[in-house]
Design an enzyme around this catalytic site. Structure first.
Site, PDB file in Angstrom:
ATOM      1  N   GLN A 154      42.828  42.940  31.252  1.00  0.00           N
ATOM      2  CA  GLN A 154      41.876  42.395  32.232  1.00  0.00           C
ATOM      3  C   GLN A 154      41.321  41.112  31.630  1.00  0.00           C
ATOM      4  OE1 GLN A 154      40.762  42.792  35.357  1.00  0.00           O
ATOM      5  NE2 GLN A 154      39.309  41.138  34.995  1.00  0.00           N
ATOM      6  N   GLN A 156      39.597  38.309  33.441  1.00  0.00           N
ATOM      7  CA  GLN A 156      38.361  37.735  33.972  1.00  0.00           C
ATOM      8  C   GLN A 156      37.159  38.475  33.393  1.00  0.00           C
ATOM      9  OE1 GLN A 156      37.859  37.944  38.241  1.00  0.00           O
ATOM     10  NE2 GLN A 156      36.643  36.089  38.308  1.00  0.00           N
ATOM     11  N   PRO A 281      38.933  49.006  35.541  1.00  0.00           N
ATOM     12  CA  PRO A 281      37.494  48.786  35.739  1.00  0.00           C
ATOM     13  C   PRO A 281      37.091  48.114  37.049  1.00  0.00           C
ATOM     14  CG  PRO A 281      38.376  47.208  34.162  1.00  0.00           C
ATOM     15  CD  PRO A 281      39.479  48.175  34.456  1.00  0.00           C
ATOM     16  N   GLY A 283      37.849  47.348  41.470  1.00  0.00           N
ATOM     17  CA  GLY A 283      38.555  47.748  42.676  1.00  0.00           C
ATOM     18  C   GLY A 283      39.901  47.053  42.678  1.00  0.00           C
ATOM     19  N   GLY A 284      39.834  45.760  42.485  1.00  0.00           N
ATOM     20  CA  GLY A 284      41.059  44.971  42.428  1.00  0.00           C
ATOM     21  C   GLY A 284      40.846  43.739  41.595  1.00  0.00           C
ATOM     22  N   MET A 285      41.940  43.175  41.108  1.00  0.00           N
ATOM     23  CA  MET A 285      41.891  41.913  40.355  1.00  0.00           C
ATOM     24  C   MET A 285      43.059  41.066  40.829  1.00  0.00           C
ATOM     25  SD  MET A 285      40.466  39.992  38.125  1.00  0.00           S
ATOM     26  CE  MET A 285      41.132  38.332  37.990  1.00  0.00           C
ATOM     27  N   GLU A 286      42.705  39.847  41.240  1.00  0.00           N
ATOM     28  CA  GLU A 286      43.635  38.985  41.963  1.00  0.00           C
ATOM     29  C   GLU A 286      44.646  38.271  41.080  1.00  0.00           C
ATOM     30  OE1 GLU A 286      40.369  38.631  41.449  1.00  0.00           O
ATOM     31  OE2 GLU A 286      39.771  36.544  41.239  1.00  0.00           O
ATOM     32  N   HIS A 310      40.923  41.310  50.387  1.00  0.00           N
ATOM     33  CA  HIS A 310      40.067  40.549  49.473  1.00  0.00           C
ATOM     34  C   HIS A 310      40.903  39.898  48.359  1.00  0.00           C
ATOM     35  CE1 HIS A 310      36.269  39.775  47.209  1.00  0.00           C
ATOM     36  NE2 HIS A 310      37.092  39.890  46.176  1.00  0.00           N
ATOM     37  N   GLU A 311      41.711  40.697  47.700  1.00  0.00           N
ATOM     38  CA  GLU A 311      42.487  40.146  46.575  1.00  0.00           C
ATOM     39  C   GLU A 311      43.509  39.127  47.075  1.00  0.00           C
ATOM     40  OE1 GLU A 311      40.958  40.727  44.020  1.00  0.00           O
ATOM     41  OE2 GLU A 311      39.931  42.574  44.582  1.00  0.00           O
ATOM     42  N   HIS A 314      41.939  35.760  47.560  1.00  0.00           N
ATOM     43  CA  HIS A 314      41.785  35.002  46.312  1.00  0.00           C
ATOM     44  C   HIS A 314      42.992  34.109  46.031  1.00  0.00           C
ATOM     45  CE1 HIS A 314      38.040  36.133  44.414  1.00  0.00           C
ATOM     46  NE2 HIS A 314      38.291  37.431  44.465  1.00  0.00           N
ATOM     47  N   GLU A 333      34.003  34.058  44.782  1.00  0.00           N
ATOM     48  CA  GLU A 333      33.803  35.346  45.456  1.00  0.00           C
ATOM     49  C   GLU A 333      33.205  35.218  46.858  1.00  0.00           C
ATOM     50  OE1 GLU A 333      35.270  37.946  44.555  1.00  0.00           O
ATOM     51  OE2 GLU A 333      35.739  37.495  42.462  1.00  0.00           O
ATOM     52  N   ASP A 390      29.691  37.787  32.839  1.00  0.00           N
ATOM     53  CA  ASP A 390      29.619  39.070  33.546  1.00  0.00           C
ATOM     54  C   ASP A 390      28.247  39.306  34.188  1.00  0.00           C
ATOM     55  OD1 ASP A 390      32.034  40.282  33.469  1.00  0.00           O
ATOM     56  OD2 ASP A 390      31.273  42.097  32.489  1.00  0.00           O
ATOM     57  N   TYR A 398      28.908  37.412  45.877  1.00  0.00           N
ATOM     58  CA  TYR A 398      29.763  37.937  46.958  1.00  0.00           C
ATOM     59  C   TYR A 398      29.061  37.862  48.311  1.00  0.00           C
ATOM     60  CZ  TYR A 398      32.818  40.150  43.429  1.00  0.00           C
ATOM     61  OH  TYR A 398      33.673  40.375  42.393  1.00  0.00           O
ATOM     62  N   ARG A 570      36.082  52.624  37.551  1.00  0.00           N
ATOM     63  CA  ARG A 570      35.761  51.471  38.385  1.00  0.00           C
ATOM     64  C   ARG A 570      34.283  51.132  38.236  1.00  0.00           C
ATOM     65  NH1 ARG A 570      37.012  51.193  44.899  1.00  0.00           N
ATOM     66  NH2 ARG A 570      36.364  49.037  45.190  1.00  0.00           N
TER      67      ARG A 570
HETATM   68  N1  BES Z   1      37.857  39.040  40.772  1.00  0.00           N
HETATM   69  C1  BES Z   1      37.163  40.219  41.155  1.00  0.00           C
HETATM   70  C2  BES Z   1      36.964  41.185  40.032  1.00  0.00           C
HETATM   71  C3  BES Z   1      36.197  40.628  38.860  1.00  0.00           C
HETATM   72  C4  BES Z   1      35.030  39.937  39.059  1.00  0.00           C
HETATM   73  C5  BES Z   1      36.638  40.840  37.589  1.00  0.00           C
HETATM   74  C6  BES Z   1      34.346  39.435  37.968  1.00  0.00           C
HETATM   75  C7  BES Z   1      35.953  40.334  36.500  1.00  0.00           C
HETATM   76  C8  BES Z   1      34.809  39.632  36.683  1.00  0.00           C
HETATM   77  C9  BES Z   1      37.845  40.931  42.325  1.00  0.00           C
HETATM   78  O1  BES Z   1      38.415  40.067  43.240  1.00  0.00           O
HETATM   79  C10 BES Z   1      36.810  41.701  43.064  1.00  0.00           C
HETATM   80  O2  BES Z   1      35.935  41.080  43.604  1.00  0.00           O
HETATM   81  N2  BES Z   1      36.904  43.016  43.087  1.00  0.00           N
HETATM   82  C11 BES Z   1      35.995  43.879  43.795  1.00  0.00           C
HETATM   83  C12 BES Z   1      36.583  44.292  45.101  1.00  0.00           C
HETATM   84  C13 BES Z   1      36.082  43.696  46.298  1.00  0.00           C
HETATM   85  C14 BES Z   1      36.675  44.260  47.562  1.00  0.00           C
HETATM   86  C15 BES Z   1      34.680  43.292  46.439  1.00  0.00           C
HETATM   87  C16 BES Z   1      35.797  45.151  42.998  1.00  0.00           C
HETATM   88  O3  BES Z   1      36.381  45.276  41.931  1.00  0.00           O
HETATM   89  O4  BES Z   1      35.058  46.009  43.420  1.00  0.00           O
HETATM   90 ZN    ZN Z   2      36.911  39.049  44.339  1.00  0.00          ZN
END
Ligand code: BES
Ligand code: ZN
Length: 617
Positions: A154, A156, A281, A283-286, A310-311, A314, A333, A390, A398, A570
């Site tokens: 991971q 980001q 950790p 939901g998703g990572m793009e 969402h992903e 991105h 975001e 972070d 968001y 998560r």
């Molecule tokens: N890029 C993010 C995950 C992220 C953010 C990783 C900051 C590290 C640091 C990803 O696109 C994201 O926003 N995931 C969300 C899902 C979403 C539907 C809001 C999540 O993981 O919950």
């Molecule tokens: Zn995102």
């Protein structure tokens, strides 16, 4: 910071005035960056050749990162490194001197490499260590099939430097090739062109020909299979998950088509999703070409697939047009949530889109309330100096970002707004944007030509949520609230009134329990709807939160909460539940669970919860 930039500009100006022959550019190409030691205006990486061995026995990655560089007459190049052992460094094939600077908790170390003015390549021989934060090594028990180990990375926001020495700033874009050696029973996939089958010798070769920011470098290794959804979309998962993943995500191609219709061609050729083990950790990572996803979105009824939208979004907002620094994270975001909601609307209609938007609206409300003693954290443009990026990764970027864009859309009209966004992605493709750059672009291309007065600065630079916010309405949610109140007033549940409800209505129903709800009400609901054993992770999570809030212990819910927290890593889910324990003065209970669950968490989740519960290993 501003004075320094000004001084620099003056300096450059003086030089260019003194030397008529050379009309050099007057502004440095890369803006100042708080979270990287790199000095890209002096010397910058352009391409990476990565050659690594993944050793599951020792749990280390061992190899060489070779860079093609662009050198502006510098005699050193500075990379970021964290928890890495650097064995040796070469410049154009010759051993060269290097130095690792002082260790910083957030940033790691500067790796300063001696080069000469005409150096074209540098190669770093290195190994990861047991502290490397980007990697999570899983034993077979932590996977779906329970027979082989698994590894994922991971990157980001600033973790890539802990598995590859690199100039780890989102402003810097590189192309890459990689050769990755893994045990022959496993498959490796990356944020790149990927294999669809295992090789006999466990050696995999990758190319990423579009330039990407370092936080998007990604690798996963496991006993994987691939199943196509369309020619350019598909899923990777372990055997026992592949069919479930495939049917859950069967609308992937339609999502890509809807996205292209909105904001222009998909520039990355392939869009695949890999379903990881539940400790992932996020939901998703793009990661470009290959989104990494949690298995908790597989609900069996496609109800949580807005995550895929969402992903995918991105691929434009984030991967194509990237936040220049982590202070501009909302550009990634906020735009992505806006785009996600538009894709969902195109595929499933306004009702579904507005429900998703309203759930985000409620998250925003709670986040603003949570920051009531730190209002500056509710600004879109952040100041993360001395902070880990972070810390800025919350609902403000968001959902306040979303609300800002939706309010703009409603002010100027959808047609103009869509044309504007399409132009924005096209103009800035494969580059980075600062908040100020975006505001300039917005003024020049949308607000001024249409003579629209809009309080952009208030939205971006002030705390809280401005008055002129779009009003999002959902008849379905209003109905859910009415029925909730009816059930409570009648002390009885009429299941026929909820029979067509979607996941979003259930989530809304549960989240909006009044403070005064009683244990009897909760028991009645659980008996009628069995929330405690819901197989939908989002419904289960908000129900567990309410159980903690309202001291509900029926239906063996405590055991389910504990099992959930041990299995699922998560961060959003886990932190919501631990936060609920903390808010309700149940830190001891939380710690008792956390001691058992922490070994299953990736470092980003563990770090968040360590801090929340004041836990020291
Ligand atoms: N890029 C993010 C995950 C992220 C953010 C990783 C900051 C590290 C640091 C990803 O696109 C994201 O926003 N995931 C969300 C899902 C979403 C539907 C809001 C999540 O993981 O919950
Ligand atoms: Zn995102």
């Amino acid at each position: 910071m501003k004075t320094r930039t000004l001084l620099y500009a003056l300096l450059v100006l003086t030089f260019s005035c003194n030397d008529d022959k050379k009309a050099e550019p007057t502004t440095p190409k890369y803006v100042e960056e708080l979270h990287s030691y790199a000095k890209p205006n002096a010397s910058v990486i352009k391409h990476l050749d990565l050659n690594i061995d993944v050793d599951f026995d020792k749990q280390i990655i061992d190899g060489v990162a070779s860079y093609t560089i662009e050198n502006n007459n510098a005699t050193e190049i500075v990379l970021d490194a964290k928890f890495l052992n650097i064995a040796s460094v070469e410049a154009d094939g010759q051993n060269t001197e290097f130095e690792l600077g002082a260790f910083d908790e957030q940033l790691g170390q500067a790796l300063t490499i001696k080069i000469s003015e005409d150096t074209k390549t540098v190669a770093v021989h290195y190994q990861t260590t047991s502290k490397t934060e980007a990697l999570q090594w899983l034993n077979p028990q932590q996977t779906a099939d329970k027979t082989h180990p698994f590894l994922f990375t991971q990157g980001q926001a600033i973790l890539t430097r802990s598995w590859i020495p690199i100039q780890d700033s989102p402003q810097i874009r590189i192309t890459y090739n990689a050769t990755v050696k893994v045990p022959s029973e496993l498959m490796a996939v990356m944020s790149a062109q990927n294999p669809k089958q295992k090789t006999a010798d466990g050696v995999y070769k990758f190319t990423m020909k579009q330039p990407i920011s370092p936080y998007l470098m990604a690798l996963a290794v496991g006993d994987l299979e691939y199943k196509a959804v369309s020619q350019r979309t598909g899923v990777y998962a372990e055997k026992s998950m592949i069919d479930k993943a495939h049917s859950e995500f069967s609308d992937m191609e339609k999502m890509v088509v809807a996205a292209e219709n909105l904001y222009g061609a998909y520039d990355w050729e392939q869009f695949d999703v890999i379903v990881l083990p539940p400790s992932f950790p996020f939901g998703g990572m793009e990661n470009p070409r290959l989104t990494f996803a949690t298995p908790t979105v597989i609900a069996g009824d496609k109800s949580l697939t807005s995550l895929i939208a969402h992903e995918l979004a991105h691929s434009w907002s984030g991967n194509l047009v990237t936040n220049a620094t982590w202070n501009d994270f909302w550009l990634n975001e906020g735009f992505t949530v806006y785009f996600e909601v538009r894709i969902m609307e195109a595929l499933y209609g306004k009702d579904r889109a507005n429900m998703i938007a309203l759930i985000g609206r409620q998250d925003l409300e709670e986040e603003v309330e949570g920051f009531k003693d730190e209002p500056e954290m509710t600004k879109l443009k952040l100041d993360l100096s001395d902070k880990n990026p972070d810390d800025g990764m919350n609902s403000i970027a968001y959902d306040k970002g979303y609300l800002f864009l939706r309010t703009l859309e409603e002010t100027v009209g959808r047609e103009k707004f869509d044309a504007f966004l399409k132009g924005y992605f096209k103009t800035n493709a494969f580059s980075t944007v600062t908040t100020e750059g975006f505001i300039d672009y917005l003024n020049t291309n949308l607000l001024e030509p249409n003579s629209i007065d809009f309080n952009v600065n208030e939205w971006v630079y002030e705390s809280g949520v401005p008055e002129n916010q779009a009003k999002i309405v959902s008849d379905k949610f209003n109905n859910a609230e009415r029925i909730l109140n009816e059930f409570i007033a009648n002390k009885a549940v009429d299941v026929s009134k909820t029979k067509d409800w979607t996941t979003q209505e259930w989530v809304y129903f549960i989240r909006n329990f009044p403070e005064t709800i009683t244990t009897e009400d909760l028991e009645r609901f659980d008996k009628a709807f069995n929330f405690t054993n819901s197989s939908n992770s989002h419904i289960a999570m908000v129900w567990y939160e309410q159980a903690i809030n309202h001291d509900y212990h029926g239906n063996n819910v405590d055991q389910n909460i504990e099992d959930f927290l041990i299995r699922v890593g998560r961060r959003w889910y886990v932190s919501t539940l631990f936060k609920a324990y903390k808010r309700n003065d149940k830190v001891d209970e939380a710690l008792a669970i956390y001691k058992k669950s922490r070994p299953n968490y990736h470092s980003v989740t563990a770090n968040t919860i360590d801090e929340m519960l004041g836990y020291n290993e």
